[in-house]
Scaffold this motif. Structure first.
Motif, short mmCIF file in Angstrom:
data_model
loop_
_atom_site.label_atom_id
_atom_site.label_comp_id
_atom_site.label_asym_id
_atom_site.label_seq_id
_atom_site.Cartn_x
_atom_site.Cartn_y
_atom_site.Cartn_z
N ASP A 26 0.82 -1.21 0.00
CA ASP A 26 0.00 0.00 0.00
C ASP A 26 0.85 1.26 0.00
O ASP A 26 0.32 2.37 -0.14
N VAL A 27 2.17 1.10 0.16
CA VAL A 27 3.06 2.25 0.30
C VAL A 27 4.01 2.39 -0.89
O VAL A 27 4.22 3.48 -1.41
N VAL A 28 4.60 1.28 -1.34
CA VAL A 28 5.65 1.33 -2.35
C VAL A 28 5.06 1.37 -3.76
O VAL A 28 3.88 1.10 -3.98
N SER A 29 5.92 1.69 -4.73
CA SER A 29 5.51 1.68 -6.14
C SER A 29 6.09 0.50 -6.89
O SER A 29 5.61 0.15 -7.98
N SER A 30 7.12 -0.14 -6.34
CA SER A 30 7.73 -1.32 -6.97
C SER A 30 8.02 -2.37 -5.90
O SER A 30 8.48 -2.03 -4.81
N ALA A 31 7.77 -3.64 -6.25
CA ALA A 31 7.95 -4.75 -5.30
C ALA A 31 9.01 -5.70 -5.82
O ALA A 31 8.85 -6.29 -6.89
N ASN A 32 10.10 -5.86 -5.07
CA ASN A 32 11.14 -6.82 -5.41
C ASN A 32 10.73 -8.17 -4.82
O ASN A 32 10.88 -8.40 -3.62
N VAL A 33 10.20 -9.05 -5.64
CA VAL A 33 9.63 -10.30 -5.15
C VAL A 33 10.69 -11.40 -5.10
O VAL A 33 11.32 -11.70 -6.13
N ALA A 34 10.89 -11.96 -3.91
CA ALA A 34 11.84 -13.06 -3.75
C ALA A 34 11.44 -14.23 -4.64
O ALA A 34 10.27 -14.57 -4.75
N ALA A 51 -1.25 -9.68 -4.91
CA ALA A 51 -1.48 -8.46 -4.13
C ALA A 51 -0.89 -7.24 -4.84
O ALA A 51 -1.48 -6.15 -4.80
N ALA A 52 0.26 -7.41 -5.48
CA ALA A 52 0.87 -6.30 -6.23
C ALA A 52 0.01 -5.92 -7.42
O ALA A 52 -0.22 -4.73 -7.69
N VAL A 53 -0.47 -6.91 -8.16
CA VAL A 53 -1.33 -6.64 -9.32
C VAL A 53 -2.60 -5.91 -8.88
O VAL A 53 -3.03 -4.95 -9.53
N ASP A 54 -3.18 -6.35 -7.80
CA ASP A 54 -4.41 -5.71 -7.30
C ASP A 54 -4.20 -4.24 -6.99
O ASP A 54 -5.12 -3.42 -7.15
N ARG A 55 -2.99 -3.88 -6.55
CA ARG A 55 -2.72 -2.50 -6.14
C ARG A 55 -2.03 -1.69 -7.23
O ARG A 55 -1.72 -0.51 -7.02
N GLY A 56 -1.74 -2.29 -8.36
CA GLY A 56 -1.05 -1.57 -9.42
C GLY A 56 0.42 -1.33 -9.13
O GLY A 56 1.03 -0.41 -9.69
N VAL A 57 1.00 -2.15 -8.25
CA VAL A 57 2.43 -2.03 -7.92
C VAL A 57 3.23 -2.85 -8.92
O VAL A 57 2.90 -4.00 -9.23
N VAL A 58 4.31 -2.27 -9.43
CA VAL A 58 5.15 -2.93 -10.42
C VAL A 58 5.94 -4.07 -9.76
O VAL A 58 6.44 -3.93 -8.64
N ILE A 59 6.03 -5.20 -10.47
CA ILE A 59 6.70 -6.39 -9.94
C ILE A 59 8.11 -6.51 -10.51
O ILE A 59 8.32 -6.41 -11.72
N GLY A 60 9.07 -6.75 -9.62
CA GLY A 60 10.43 -7.04 -10.02
C GLY A 60 10.84 -8.40 -9.49
O GLY A 60 10.35 -8.85 -8.46
N ALA A 61 11.73 -9.08 -10.21
CA ALA A 61 12.24 -10.37 -9.76
C ALA A 61 13.52 -10.15 -8.96
O ALA A 61 14.50 -9.63 -9.50
N GLN A 62 13.49 -10.53 -7.68
CA GLN A 62 14.68 -10.37 -6.85
C GLN A 62 15.46 -11.67 -6.83
O GLN A 62 15.25 -12.55 -5.99
N VAL A 63 16.38 -11.78 -7.76
CA VAL A 63 17.16 -13.01 -7.94
C VAL A 63 18.28 -13.06 -6.91
O VAL A 63 18.77 -12.04 -6.45
N SER A 64 18.73 -14.28 -6.59
CA SER A 64 19.67 -14.45 -5.49
C SER A 64 20.53 -15.68 -5.69
O SER A 64 20.26 -16.52 -6.54
#
Length: 258
Positions: A26-34, A51-64
């Protein structure tokens, strides 16, 4: 003045949860998803992406690195071909899940030890960059490679130029900086900042003025398009909310870079 606000999310595993992902979304604009290698599992990835799609938050792949027990914070000596395959695997997994929900992965951000190693190690940086380039080359729905989020001082920028992979510089509101512009290692005192007001003030200075104070008092120039706050620290939601409120009050528009 426009800045992205990103956070590391989906970092639980099985029955264990770290942080309040929905509140942070609800706060951020981009989500680094594990992606499941340092944290996360298929169900957590799916729920976080939904949840990110529902809120219009951009999804990033957090590779490790493949390091569940160490939360991806331990460097692993790997053959570049193996690291390339691991990054490709993680990116494809999260992007596939995101697309099934009506979203997509829009950028890539290495996590933890891989992030720091790729900033200085050309071989590891090239493995990450090449995986991102190969993923785009194999899919018709990717007109160009995804951007990679990294430090302004990272060698990833130079390596990515050869592969024609875009890069985006980020800064860290809740991490201490060395005079060289790198992050102070977590094992050192003061490496992670926890006071929401202090973190918020740093975020505004970096976003508005392009300046951050290093651990020795040096004033560093920081040119970044995204500010990171961590989702696994104590009181992470209040910290992120304070940062967002401070940026809004300073006239800085929070919007995704991707």
């Amino acid at each position: 003045m426009v800045i992205d606000l990103n956070a590391d999310l989906g970092e639980g595993f099985g029955i264990w949860r770290i942080g309040d992902d929905e509140a942070l979304l609800d706060v951020v604009s981009s989500a680094n998803v594990a992606c499941g290698f340092h944290a996360g599992d298929p169900l957590i990835i799916r729920r976080t992406c939904a949840a990110a799609v529902d809120r219009g938050v951009v999804i990033g792949a957090q590779v490790s690195y493949r390091d569940l027990s160490g939360f991806g914070r331990r460097e692993i000596e790997m053959d570049p071909d193996e690291l390339h395959a691991d990054v490709l695997y993680q990116l494809a997994a999260v992007d596939g899940i995101a697309r099934s929900l009506g979203g997509r992965v829009a950028y890539v951000k290495p996590h933890g030890a891989l992030y720091n190693r790729a900033c200085r190690d050309v071989a590891h940086a090239e493995a990450v960059v090449a995986a991102v380039a190969d993923y785009a080359a194999g899919l018709p729905h990717h007109p160009r490679p995804l951007p990679i989020l990294t430090l302004p001082t990272s060698v990833v920028h130079r390596v990515a130029e050869r592969y024609r992979v875009p890069t985006v510089s980020e800064c860290f509101a809740d991490r201490a900086y060395t005079p060289e512009g790198t992050l102070v290692p977590r094992r050192m005192p003061g490496a992670v900042l926890h006071d929401p007001e202090v973190v918020a003030e740093r975020a505004v200075r970096m976003a508005r003025d392009g300046v951050v104070t290093a651990i020795d008092g040096t004033e560093l120039r920081i040119e970044a398009r995204s500010v990171c706050v961590h989702g696994d620290t104590p009181d992470a939601v209040r910290l992120a909310q304070t940062v967002r409120k401070a940026l809004d009050s300073a006239g800085v528009t929070v919007a995704p870079f991707a």
